[in-house]
Scaffold this active site. Structure first.
Site, short mmCIF file in Angstrom:
data_model
loop_
_atom_site.label_atom_id
_atom_site.label_comp_id
_atom_site.label_asym_id
_atom_site.label_seq_id
_atom_site.Cartn_x
_atom_site.Cartn_y
_atom_site.Cartn_z
N TYR A 58 7.89 -18.45 -26.49
CA TYR A 58 8.77 -18.03 -25.41
C TYR A 58 9.42 -19.23 -24.74
O TYR A 58 10.64 -19.25 -24.51
CB TYR A 58 7.98 -17.23 -24.37
CG TYR A 58 8.80 -16.81 -23.17
CD1 TYR A 58 9.84 -15.89 -23.30
CD2 TYR A 58 8.54 -17.34 -21.90
CE1 TYR A 58 10.61 -15.51 -22.20
CE2 TYR A 58 9.30 -16.96 -20.80
CZ TYR A 58 10.34 -16.04 -20.96
OH TYR A 58 11.09 -15.68 -19.87
N SER A 73 14.85 -19.48 -18.12
CA SER A 73 13.68 -19.20 -17.30
C SER A 73 12.98 -20.52 -17.00
O SER A 73 13.11 -21.49 -17.75
CB SER A 73 12.71 -18.28 -18.06
OG SER A 73 11.44 -18.27 -17.45
#
Length: 321
Positions: free
Chosen positions: A184, A158
């Site tokens: 994350y 990502s």
């Protein structure tokens, strides 16, 4: 010279998964897609099946996954909990024991911005699920990947990797306060570094590895976010509908899955590997800046990739040849 240079694929930010498999024949090929029954993973599954592949979707909730895949001939569901090492080993063992070569492995499942949680070994949950779970799965399937004689492993990272690199001294937030976004970002950097180290080892066995940014898409991945957090992304219009603007990275799921499918199938990538992609092309290296196109230096560094591999191998007690 860096391998992180666009190759001029002819596709772009608005390309869709079905477009990138147009003319590609995957008949007789077996693919495994984690997270393949929802969101980006489901669109990836659909495109691979459309191209003729048989797709196995490992899922923690097989009944729910089977419902999502109903009517999609060529896709089957098997039980696997990515956060449970024994479940991952059992799933991989079944495929290897069946002597079924795996030509494509798409590591698409993941969690995002969760409250602080840990796995049974005490590892921070986002890193444990997004990275260690896929590390275990990939190495568990290693004989099946080698047997394919030309396999690809695709890890869905990502642009969130730009938030943070891997803190190799404190991955599990033992000494620093837990921050769900740093955790994350660290896990998404780990996805990119995993592809580098895996490709380094796998290319001698015909296995090439890639990582990618799919785009900014509101899927079930955002289930831990508040309405205020989602609003802060400016991803919804005044009527609460997702804004679609591919050049800004705001995509439909069909557009978001395109880069995963391109990495998994495109002949343009033959002989290549260990690169981070976006918008159906190889990305450039850019200085860290959250939201900017490109891959951060900390997520494209072979030395960091090797350190992470060695630590992951020690923690999971797994390694390749």
């Amino acid at each position: 010279m860096t391998k992180q240079m666009p190759i001029g694929s002819g596709f772009g930010a608005a390309s869709m998964a079905m477009e990138v498999v147009s003319g590609i024949d995957l008949s007789g090929k077996l693919a495994v897609v984690t997270g393949g029954a929802s969101g980006l993973g489901l669109e990836t599954t659909r495109a691979l099946v459309h191209a003729g592949a048989e797709v196995i979707v490992p899922a923690r909730n097989p009944e729910r996954a089977s419902t999502a895949l109903r009517g999609l001939a060529g896709a089957t569901v098997e039980l696997m909990d990515l956060a449970d090492p024994h479940s991952v080993a059992a799933f991989a063992g079944r495929l290897v024991s069946a002597s079924r070569p795996v030509s494509i492995l798409v590591n698409s499942a993941g969690i995002m911005a969760t409250p602080e949680m840990r796995d049974a070994d005490g590892h921070e949950a986002q890193f444990a699920t997004n990275h260690l779970g896929h590390f275990r799965l990939t190495l568990g399937l290693w004989p099946a990947l080698v047997a394919a004689r030309g396999a690809r492993v695709v890890s869905v990272s990502s642009r969130g990797h730009q938030i943070a690199g891997v803190d190799i001294e404190d991955i599990d937030f033992r000494y620093r306060p837990y921050d769900k976004w740093i955790a994350y970002g660290q896990s998404k950097t780990a996805n990119a570094l995993f592809a580098i180290a895996l490709d380094h080892r796998g290319q001698y066995h015909g296995i090439r590895a890639f990582s990618l940014h799919p785009g900014q898409i509101l899927t079930d991945l955002a289930r831990h976010l508040s309405a205020e957090e989602i609003a802060s992304f400016e991803a919804l219009d005044e009527a609460g509908r997702p804004i679609v603007d591919p050049e800004r990275g705001m995509k439909t799921v069909q557009q978001g899955a395109a880069t995963s499918v391109w990495c998994a199938t495109s002949p343009q990538l033959n002989g290549m590997g260990g690169v981070y992609c976006e918008d159906c092309d190889v990305a450039v290296v850019n200085e860290p800046s959250v939201g900017r196109k490109g891959v951060s230096p900390w997520a494209s560094d072979p030395a960091s990739a090797e350190r992470l591999w060695q630590l992951s191998a020690a923690w999971t007690r797994l390694d390749t040849v």
